[in-house]
Motif scaffolding. Structure first.
Motif, PDB file in Angstrom:
ATOM      1  N   ARG A  45       9.273  -7.664  -9.894  1.00  0.00           N
ATOM      2  CA  ARG A  45       8.277  -6.929  -9.465  1.00  0.00           C
ATOM      3  C   ARG A  45       8.348  -6.896  -8.007  1.00  0.00           C
ATOM      4  NH1 ARG A  45       7.477 -10.504 -13.063  1.00  0.00           N
ATOM      5  NH2 ARG A  45       6.143  -9.127 -15.052  1.00  0.00           N
ATOM      6  N   ALA A 164       9.228   4.779 -18.340  1.00  0.00           N
ATOM      7  CA  ALA A 164       8.525   4.422 -16.992  1.00  0.00           C
ATOM      8  C   ALA A 164       9.459   4.857 -16.135  1.00  0.00           C
ATOM      9  CB  ALA A 164       9.107   2.895 -17.252  1.00  0.00           C
ATOM     10  N   THR A 171       7.141   2.226  -7.033  1.00  0.00           N
ATOM     11  CA  THR A 171       6.672   0.615  -7.558  1.00  0.00           C
ATOM     12  C   THR A 171       6.438   1.438  -9.254  1.00  0.00           C
ATOM     13  OG1 THR A 171       4.261   0.869  -8.012  1.00  0.00           O
ATOM     14  CG2 THR A 171       5.041  -0.866  -6.641  1.00  0.00           C
ATOM     15  N   ARG A 173       6.595   2.101 -13.212  1.00  0.00           N
ATOM     16  CA  ARG A 173       5.136   2.354 -13.798  1.00  0.00           C
ATOM     17  C   ARG A 173       5.642   3.061 -14.772  1.00  0.00           C
ATOM     18  NH1 ARG A 173       1.217   4.480 -10.149  1.00  0.00           N
ATOM     19  NH2 ARG A 173       2.228   2.707  -8.295  1.00  0.00           N
ATOM     20  N   ALA A 177       1.298   5.928 -17.220  1.00  0.00           N
ATOM     21  CA  ALA A 177      -0.243   5.603 -16.089  1.00  0.00           C
ATOM     22  C   ALA A 177      -0.190   7.002 -15.563  1.00  0.00           C
ATOM     23  CB  ALA A 177       0.757   5.016 -14.965  1.00  0.00           C
TER      24      ALA A 177
END
Length: 585
Positions: A45, A164, A171, A173, A177
């Protein structure tokens, strides 16, 4: 382009000061030289700030020779700390399916009295910071803003297994999203998709428009950065476009666009195709030829002629098998390996390759670059989506035996910061469904070559995409400087810059041309002793040409004269300024 203020608004504004500047993200020269990338506090992360720092580290190391003997930061170039702000967005060209990234770096000491923007498209298919060592290093310390674009390529990979991708801040996601920098049409399946291959946009056809849109975005960002000094318009702000490799081709494509929005262009080792001009060949044409013939042809050269890597002893069995395969296919002649290698070598020379280019091209053979380029560009030119490659290729994370597997979370989150924009690399490889013994990659390469030379529906589709990338002469009166290494083994100047300059001059355009002896395509590989000993970097000539162009625009000198630069490699020592033999006028 209209002189009205652009409508693309920044989606994100970040400040970079203290230990996190614009040019090196606080790493400085020593940090950029580090062999390992900046670490993530949480490997699964990473934060947007961590990803940015790592992307800048990766972009510098992919372009510049930062080795202690290479001269960067001492003989040429700058890694000075430059505080400032970044303005970024996902911009979409009219008619495009997918956005391209635009990012403007505005130094705190931006000179509002001499407004300057350098527009810098990424080299290769790199991410949005892919030209930071080219334009950022020259412009930011001088108080100019820099506008970057990934020109429809970049490292916005999409994992089909987990569905994803990446957001504007880099980043990872999920698709749902809804704000991804790239999301392919395919809703299922496994493996990896990436924008250059799977956008269905043929981004190369629009490189010039990507550059122009990034320039417009820069004016909007400057108006936001300095509201008391706005409006920033093309008639009150100097705009110079600068790039190398694909970025060099992009700025030359921008040079042909109408309007007075652009003040000058500096293009290094450009991938540019002057269709119809003597000697001109498209990238796909000579890449697919090299992928087939060059492994065999290199056996015609004595071992000591080739820099290392590739390691000749390990490569020779594969190259020998290629010679036998080419003979069986009727592509070379001879009953011995030596005769077959001589036949392949002679065929390449007859088609415009030179001895120097073939020697430097050994690197592209050793790192499988010819195949990587051909696979990706065939998909892009034909506007194929995921699972539609005409030669059956795909992309995926791979096991040690090259079989496909699902990617891990730690691998996925680092793609945006680490990847070069074209697999193989960073854990993503090429899946070749035609692979077969004894010459494993040959069937696929023959299919790729047939898209250039054949008459199938797929071949016609791919060649239509290639035709859309042909360059036109620059706008009349626009200062243009082209720089190319005479030993460029990836984008030979005989196929690209030389015919482009000839075509531009035939159209009455004043294009200046520096040809640098002993310069090949990849400055970054000069950190390898065998390459640093025999080649010179190209970046010093880019910086020098930008200096001359800036002075000319200021009314303080003429444009650079044409030159064949007799540069001398450093050998076993360190780079010295005299070895570069920089043109004096």
């Amino acid at each position: 382009m209209s002189r009205d203020e652009p409508m693309i608004e920044p989606q994100r504004v970040t400040e970079h000061r203290g230990g996190d500047d614009l040019l090196t993200a606080g790493l400085g020269l020593d940090g950029l030289r580090a062999m390992m990338p900046p670490a993530f506090a949480d490997p699964q992360r990473p934060t947007a700030r961590e990803l940015r720092r790592r992307a800048i580290w990766s972009s510098w190391r992919g372009i510049a020779d930062l080795s202690p003997g290479g001269g960067y930061g001492q003989v040429y170039g700058s890694t000075a700390a430059v505080p400032g702000r970044e303005y970024s967005a996902l911009a979409t060209l009219p008619g495009a399916r997918q956005p391209h990234r635009v990012l403007v770096q505005v130094p705190d000491d931006f000179d509002q009295t001499r407004r300057c923007v350098v527009v810098a498209p990424s080299s290769g298919s790199r991410g949005v910071y892919g030209a930071i060592a080219v334009a950022g290093a020259w412009a930011l310390p001088k108080g100019c803003a820099v506008a970057y674009t990934d020109k429809g390529g970049g490292s916005d990979y999409f994992d089909l297994d987990s569905q994803a991708g990446f957001g504007e801040d880099g980043t990872a996601r999920p698709r749902e999203a809804g704000d991804l920098a790239f999301a392919p049409d395919a809703a299922g399946g496994g493996g990896v998709a990436f924008k250059h291959a799977h956008s269905r946009d043929n981004p190369e056809a629009d490189w010039g428009r990507h550059v122009q849109q990034a320039a417009g975005f820069a004016l909007g960002a400057l108006s936001q950065a300095f509201p008391q000094a706005k409006p920033f318009r093309f008639d009150n702000t100097r705009v110079i476009a600068a790039g190398i490799s694909n970025g060099g081709g992009a700025v030359l494509r921008a040079a042909e666009l109408e309007g007075d929005w652009l003040d000058a262009v500096v293009a290094g080792e450009p991938n540019v195709w002057a269709r119809g001009q003597a000697g001109a060949r498209s990238l796909y044409d000579y890449t697919t030829e090299a992928a087939l013939l060059m492994p065999c042809a290199l056996l015609h050269l004595p071992a000591e002629a080739l820099p290392q890597p590739p390691l000749r002893a390990q490569a020779e069995p594969l190259w020998t098998q290629r010679c036998a395969s080419l003979k069986a296919a009727g592509l070379v002649e001879g009953d011995s390996v030596q005769a077959q290698a001589a036949s392949a070598h002679a065929r390449l020379l007859a088609n415009g390759w030179t001895h120097e280019v073939l020697v430097a091209g050994a690197l592209s053979v050793g790192f499988d670059l010819w195949r990587a380029i051909a696979v990706t560009y065939a998909s892009a030119y034909g506007r194929y989506g995921v699972g539609e490659h005409p030669c059956g290729y795909a992309f995926a994370a791979q096991n040690p035996d090259f079989s496909a597997r699902a990617s891990t979370a730690a691998e996925r989150v680092a793609w945006w910061s680490d990847a070069s924009g074209i697999p193989p690399g960073n854990g993503v490889g090429i899946v070749d469904t035609r692979i077969a013994a004894p010459d494993f990659t040959l069937p696929g390469l023959q299919c790729l070559r047939a898209l250039q030379a054949g008459d199938s529906a797929d071949a016609l589709r791919v060649r239509a995409g290639i035709d859309a990338t042909a360059a036109a002469p620059p706008r009349a009166g626009l200062p243009v400087v082209v720089i190319h290494g005479r030993d460029d083994g990836l984008v030979p100047e005989a196929f690209s810059s030389a015919p482009y300059v000839a075509a531009a001059r035939a159209a009455g355009r004043d294009v200046r041309y520096w040809q640098v002896r002993k310069a090949q395509h990849f400055d970054a590989f000069l950190a390898l002793p065998a390459y640093g000993a025999r080649y010179v970097p190209l970046l010093p000539y880019m910086y020098a040409a930008l200096d001359r162009v800036q002075a000319h625009l200021d009314g303080q000198g003429a444009l650079p004269a044409d030159a064949v630069v007799e540069a001398r490699p450093r050998g076993a020592g360190a780079v010295e300024a005299t070895q570069l033999a920089m043109p004096s006028r």
